[in-house]
Design a protein around this motif. Structure first.
Motif, PDB file in Angstrom:
ATOM      1  N   ALA A  48       0.682  -1.191  -0.129  1.00 40.08           N
ATOM      2  CA  ALA A  48       0.019  -0.257  -0.175  1.00 40.08           C
ATOM      3  C   ALA A  48       0.854   0.946  -0.486  1.00 40.08           C
ATOM      4  O   ALA A  48       0.698   2.535  -1.164  1.00 40.08           O
ATOM      5  CB  ALA A  48      -0.816   0.171   1.210  1.00 40.08           C
ATOM      6  N   VAL A  49       2.144   1.333   0.905  1.00 42.19           N
ATOM      7  CA  VAL A  49       2.578   2.031   1.004  1.00 42.19           C
ATOM      8  C   VAL A  49       3.512   2.425  -0.186  1.00 42.19           C
ATOM      9  O   VAL A  49       3.234   3.746  -1.394  1.00 42.19           O
ATOM     10  CB  VAL A  49       4.022   2.347   2.192  1.00 42.19           C
ATOM     11  CG1 VAL A  49       5.197   2.724   1.361  1.00 42.19           C
ATOM     12  CG2 VAL A  49       4.219   2.279   3.150  1.00 42.19           C
ATOM     13  N   GLY A  58       1.808   7.939   3.235  1.00 37.44           N
ATOM     14  CA  GLY A  58       2.473   6.413   2.825  1.00 37.44           C
ATOM     15  C   GLY A  58       3.490   6.907   4.125  1.00 37.44           C
ATOM     16  O   GLY A  58       3.990   5.646   5.265  1.00 37.44           O
ATOM     17  N   ALA A  59       4.067   8.348   4.703  1.00 38.50           N
ATOM     18  CA  ALA A  59       4.898   7.872   5.777  1.00 38.50           C
ATOM     19  C   ALA A  59       4.602   7.660   6.804  1.00 38.50           C
ATOM     20  O   ALA A  59       4.557   6.733   8.035  1.00 38.50           O
ATOM     21  CB  ALA A  59       5.146   9.756   6.296  1.00 38.50           C
ATOM     22  N   SER A 122      -9.202   3.502  -5.997  1.00 35.75           N
ATOM     23  CA  SER A 122      -8.080   3.187  -6.941  1.00 35.75           C
ATOM     24  C   SER A 122      -7.440   2.385  -6.492  1.00 35.75           C
ATOM     25  O   SER A 122      -7.677   2.057  -5.407  1.00 35.75           O
ATOM     26  CB  SER A 122      -7.534   5.036  -6.391  1.00 35.75           C
ATOM     27  OG  SER A 122      -7.407   5.162  -4.667  1.00 35.75           O
ATOM     28  N   PRO A 123      -6.535   1.970  -7.046  1.00 29.55           N
ATOM     29  CA  PRO A 123      -5.033   1.336  -6.904  1.00 29.55           C
ATOM     30  C   PRO A 123      -5.286   1.138  -5.633  1.00 29.55           C
ATOM     31  O   PRO A 123      -4.906   0.797  -4.990  1.00 29.55           O
ATOM     32  CB  PRO A 123      -4.113   1.603  -7.826  1.00 29.55           C
ATOM     33  CG  PRO A 123      -4.670   1.936  -8.754  1.00 29.55           C
ATOM     34  CD  PRO A 123      -6.220   3.390  -8.541  1.00 29.55           C
ATOM     35  N   ALA A 124      -4.757   2.955  -4.911  1.00 29.69           N
ATOM     36  CA  ALA A 124      -3.971   2.708  -3.397  1.00 29.69           C
ATOM     37  C   ALA A 124      -4.908   2.222  -2.338  1.00 29.69           C
ATOM     38  O   ALA A 124      -4.542   2.017  -1.334  1.00 29.69           O
ATOM     39  CB  ALA A 124      -3.535   4.204  -3.271  1.00 29.69           C
ATOM     40  N   ALA A 125      -6.100   2.891  -2.724  1.00 32.67           N
ATOM     41  CA  ALA A 125      -7.108   2.478  -1.868  1.00 32.67           C
ATOM     42  C   ALA A 125      -7.747   1.220  -2.215  1.00 32.67           C
ATOM     43  O   ALA A 125      -7.635   0.507  -0.357  1.00 32.67           O
ATOM     44  CB  ALA A 125      -8.785   3.415  -2.555  1.00 32.67           C
ATOM     45  N   ARG A 172     -10.341   8.091   2.104  1.00 37.79           N
ATOM     46  CA  ARG A 172      -9.576   9.304   2.045  1.00 37.79           C
ATOM     47  C   ARG A 172      -8.920   9.432   0.698  1.00 37.79           C
ATOM     48  O   ARG A 172      -9.145  10.190  -0.230  1.00 37.79           O
ATOM     49  CB  ARG A 172      -8.632   9.321   3.236  1.00 37.79           C
ATOM     50  CG  ARG A 172      -7.901  10.988   3.066  1.00 37.79           C
ATOM     51  CD  ARG A 172      -6.874  10.302   4.301  1.00 37.79           C
ATOM     52  NE  ARG A 172      -5.759  11.374   3.710  1.00 37.79           N
ATOM     53  CZ  ARG A 172      -5.597  12.489   5.086  1.00 37.79           C
ATOM     54  NH1 ARG A 172      -6.447  13.030   6.209  1.00 37.79           N
ATOM     55  NH2 ARG A 172      -4.672  14.177   4.560  1.00 37.79           N
ATOM     56  N   LEU A 173      -8.715   8.020   0.252  1.00 35.13           N
ATOM     57  CA  LEU A 173      -7.846   7.861  -0.916  1.00 35.13           C
ATOM     58  C   LEU A 173      -8.417   7.928  -2.127  1.00 35.13           C
ATOM     59  O   LEU A 173      -7.937   8.097  -3.503  1.00 35.13           O
ATOM     60  CB  LEU A 173      -6.327   6.521  -0.740  1.00 35.13           C
ATOM     61  CG  LEU A 173      -6.049   7.296   0.387  1.00 35.13           C
ATOM     62  CD1 LEU A 173      -4.902   5.345   0.278  1.00 35.13           C
ATOM     63  CD2 LEU A 173      -4.628   7.654  -0.103  1.00 35.13           C
TER      64      LEU A 173
END
Length: 189
Positions: A48-49, A58-59, A122-125, A172-173
């Motif tokens: 996910a990061v 990411g942090a 999204s890909p990140a979500a 949020r993402l």
């Protein structure tokens, strides 16, 4: 810091693994299942990061990855009868509180849910949703282990809060929920 000179030791070849206090358990013991599931959750958070990239979230997740190593050490350290060992690395209340504060901050920006949502958007979500599901499994494994041996209650609380944080972070993402994919009951009938 931990120093590893040798990666293989052959001590686990018979199906046991060592705990922090030097005792050994079968690799399939509920405590070890929980440790393994926490490790898998940590790996999913690592993906996910990468999907999130340079965004501040990411942090946050990198800090959580470090916490999960602490949590794995906590689970792998038996709690003795009486006072805990002063050297034992345990999850503490302030780590749980940090997650709660992040959840509250993110949730203030999200519209209330009017449906369950599907993992995606999204890909990140989607990567964060996968990490959330694996974290839920780690929590189930940890509570199963806690049913047979004493575990740190803060470790269990941390896993519970982490899955909540990952759910809110996925929203949020997804543009603060704008790109959430809503569940439509019976839509494929």
């Amino acid at each position: 810091m931990v120093k590893l000179n040798k990666i293989y030791t052959r001590t686990g070849d018979a199906g046991t693994t060592g705990l922090v206090d030097g005792s050994r358990l079968p690799k399939h013991a509920p405590r070890m299942q929980a440790v393994g599931d926490v490790d898998e959750a940590n790996s999913a958070i690592g993906l996910a990061v990468l999907a999130i990239g340079d965004a501040p979230e990411g942090a946050w997740l990198t800090t959580i990855q470090n916490d999960l190593f602490d949590l794995g050490a906590d689970l792998a350290t038996p709690i003795p009868d009486g006072d805990d060992e002063p050297w034992a690395l345990r999850i503490i209340a302030s780590q749980v509180k940090r997650l709660e504060d992040q959840i509250d901050t993110m949730n203030e920006q999200l519209a209330p849910l009017d449906s369950f949502i599907l993992p995606g958007g999204s890909p990140a979500a989607a990567a964060v949703h996968l990490a959330r599901a694996i974290t839920r499994r780690a929590e189930r494994s940890a509570t199963a282990a806690a049913a047979e041996t004493a575990l740190n209650p803060q470790a269990l609380a941390y896993l519970n809060r982490l899955s909540d944080l990952l759910f809110v972070l996925a929203r949020r993402l997804n543009g603060n929920g704008a790109a959430d994919v809503k569940w439509v009951p019976g839509a494929s009938r």
